[in-house]
Design a protein around this motif. Structure first.
Motif, PDB file in Angstrom:
ATOM      1  N   LEU A 238       0.747  -1.263  -0.147  1.00 13.60           N
ATOM      2  CA  LEU A 238       0.146   0.111  -0.631  1.00 13.60           C
ATOM      3  C   LEU A 238       0.520   0.914  -0.465  1.00 13.60           C
ATOM      4  O   LEU A 238       0.949   2.101  -1.370  1.00 13.60           O
ATOM      5  N   PHE A 239       2.128   1.254   0.406  1.00 13.38           N
ATOM      6  CA  PHE A 239       2.690   2.735   1.230  1.00 13.38           C
ATOM      7  C   PHE A 239       3.436   2.635  -0.282  1.00 13.38           C
ATOM      8  O   PHE A 239       3.481   3.952  -0.479  1.00 13.38           O
TER       9      PHE A 239
ATOM     10  N   PRO B  42     -13.931 -10.236   8.208  1.00 15.14           N
ATOM     11  CA  PRO B  42     -12.674 -11.168   7.467  1.00 15.14           C
ATOM     12  C   PRO B  42     -11.869 -10.645   6.853  1.00 15.14           C
ATOM     13  O   PRO B  42     -11.667  -9.675   7.112  1.00 15.14           O
ATOM     14  N   ASN B  43     -10.583 -11.682   6.503  1.00 19.34           N
ATOM     15  CA  ASN B  43      -9.646 -10.881   5.477  1.00 19.34           C
ATOM     16  C   ASN B  43      -9.475 -10.958   4.330  1.00 19.34           C
ATOM     17  O   ASN B  43      -8.683 -11.395   3.612  1.00 19.34           O
ATOM     18  N   VAL B  44     -10.705 -10.853   2.994  1.00 18.83           N
ATOM     19  CA  VAL B  44     -10.876 -11.533   1.781  1.00 18.83           C
ATOM     20  C   VAL B  44     -10.677 -10.154   0.952  1.00 18.83           C
ATOM     21  O   VAL B  44     -11.444  -9.406   1.553  1.00 18.83           O
ATOM     22  N   ILE B  45      -9.540 -10.377  -0.319  1.00 20.26           N
ATOM     23  CA  ILE B  45      -9.590  -8.724  -0.144  1.00 20.26           C
ATOM     24  C   ILE B  45      -9.978  -9.630  -1.836  1.00 20.26           C
ATOM     25  O   ILE B  45      -9.246 -10.076  -2.643  1.00 20.26           O
TER      26      ILE B  45
ATOM     27  N   PRO C 204     -10.499  -0.963  -1.210  1.00 19.01           N
ATOM     28  CA  PRO C 204     -10.729  -2.376  -0.410  1.00 19.01           C
ATOM     29  C   PRO C 204     -10.284  -2.797   1.218  1.00 19.01           C
ATOM     30  O   PRO C 204     -11.160  -3.595   1.902  1.00 19.01           O
ATOM     31  N   LEU C 205      -9.256  -2.558   1.455  1.00 17.50           N
ATOM     32  CA  LEU C 205      -8.434  -2.383   3.641  1.00 17.50           C
ATOM     33  C   LEU C 205      -9.892  -1.527   3.963  1.00 17.50           C
ATOM     34  O   LEU C 205     -10.319  -2.157   4.941  1.00 17.50           O
TER      35      LEU C 205
END
Length: 309
Positions: free
Chosen positions: A99-100, A169-172, A181-182
Motif C-alpha cells: 500500500l505504501f 474477514p480478511n478477503v480482499i 478494499p482495506l
C-alpha cells in the motif's frame, strides 16, 4: 503504531478464478513486465549516455522511467506469482508495505508529470529565460519535491489505514492491497477516513490533472506565434506528454475520487494504471520523439562498431 487485530494475513481474490485464463494472463503480464523494465531501462541508459539529451525534459524523463520500473515492480511480480497458485495470500505487513509503495511511487509520478508540464511551459512560452529558470539546481530540487510530496501523501494513507482494527474477514477482492478494499474490511466506522482518502488521493489527482490541462492549453495557444518547424516539434512533444497524462490520470481519478466502494471495473482499471501505463510510457516517448530515437540509433551503432573492432 499499528492497532492490535486478529488478521495476520489477507487473502487476495486476484483477477479471475478461471485457471485457464490465469495461465493466459500470466504469459501476457510477464511479457508486459519485461517490456516495462527493458523499455524504461533503455530510456534511462540512452539519456545518461547521450550528449544531446541533456535538457531538463530528458532529466525528468529519466526519473519518470526510474519510477515506472519500481511502480510496476510493486504489483506485477506478486500478481504473476498469484496467478500460478490457488491460494493467494499476503501478510499483513506485506500488505501495508505494498500500500505504501504503490501510493509513494504513484504520487511521485503524478508530481513528475506536473513538473514536466511546467518545463514545457517555460521552454515554449518563455524560451529566452528557459536556461535561467530551469537550471540544473532547480530541476534537482523539483525532483526532490516530487519524491517528498509522494512520501507525505503515502505516509498519510498508510498511517490512517494501520490505525484501523482488522478482526475479520480478511478477503480482499483485488490483486493488490489498496486503500478502498482495506477500508471495507476494517471493524470500525471508516467514513471520516474515506473522506480523507478522497481528499488526499482523488482531489490531488484531479487538481494536478486540471493544472496540467490548463498548462498545455496555454502552450498550444502560444504556439501560434512560433515557426512551422518549431510548432510541429513542440506539438509532437506535448502530444506525448498529454497522452501519458490522460492514460495515467484517468484511471486514478476514476478510482480515488469517490467513496470507499468497489465496482466490477476496479480491477481492470487498476491493471491499466499499475501495469499498462509504465509499459506504454517508453513507447509513447520514443515513438513520437525523434531526438530520443536518434540518440538510441547512435548509441546502438557505437556498441555495434565497438564489438566489431
Amino acid at each position: 503504531m499499528w492497532v492490535d487485530n486478529n488478521v495476520s494475513e489477507f487473502i487476495l481474490l486476484g483477477l479471475t478464478q478461471n485457471q485457464e485464463l490465469e495461465q493466459v494472463c500470466f504469459g501476457l503480464f510477464l511479457l508486459f513486465y519485461i517490456a516495462t523494465v527493458l523499455g524504461n531501462l533503455t530510456i534511462i541508459v540512452t539519456i545518461q549516455r547521450s550528449q544531446t539529451l541533456n535538457s531538463p525534459m530528458y532529466f525528468f524523463l529519466s526519473y519518470l522511467s526510474f519510477v515506472d520500473i519500481f511502480y510496476a515492480s510493486v504489483t506485477a511480480p506478486k500478481l504473476m506469482a498469484d496467478l500460478l497458485v490457488e491460494r493467494k495470500t499476503i501478510s499483513f505487513h506485506g500488505c501495508i508495505a505494498q500500500l505504501f509503495l504503490v501510493h509513494l511511487l504513484g504520487c511521485t509520478e503524478i508530481f513528475l508529470l506536473t513538473m514536466m508540464a511546467y518545463d514545457r511551459y517555460i521552454a515554449i512560452c518563455k524560451p529566452l529565460h528557459y536556461t535561467t529558470i530551469m537550471n540544473k539546481h532547480v530541476c534537482s530540487w523539483m525532483v526532490v519535491a516530487s519524491w517528498t510530496g509522494g512520501f507525505l501523501h503515502s505516509i498519510v494513507q498508510t498511517l490512517l489505514t494501520t490505525q484501523l482494527p482488522f478482526c475479520g474477514p480478511n478477503v480482499i477482492d483485488h490483486f493488490f492491497c489498496d486503500v478502498h478494499p482495506l477500508l471495507q474490511l476494517a471493524c470500525a466506522d471508516t467514513y471520516i477516513i474515506g473522506i480523507v482518502v478522497v481528499a488526499n488521493s482523488g482531489m490531488l489527482s484531479l487538481l494536478c490533472f486540471v493544472v496540467l490541462m490548463i498548462s498545455y492549453i496555454v502552450i498550444l495557444v502560444s504556439l501560434r506565434t512560433h515557426t512551422s518547424e518549431g510548432r510541429l516539434k513542440a506539438l509532437s512533444t506535448c502530444a506525448s506528454h498529454i497522452t501519458v497524462v490522460l492514460i495515467f490520470f484517468g484511471p486514478c481519478i476514476f478510482f480515488y475520487l469517490r467513496p470507499s466502494t468497489t465496482f466490477s471495473e476496479d480491477k481492470t482499471v487498476a491493471v491499466f494504471y499499475t501495469i499498462f501505463t509504465p509499459m506504454l510510457n517508453p513507447l509513447i516517448y520514443t515513438l513520437r520523439n525523434e531526438d530520443v530515437k536518434n540518440a538510441m540509433r547512435k548509441l546502438w551503432s557505437i556498441k555495434v562498431n565497438f564489438r566489431e573492432k
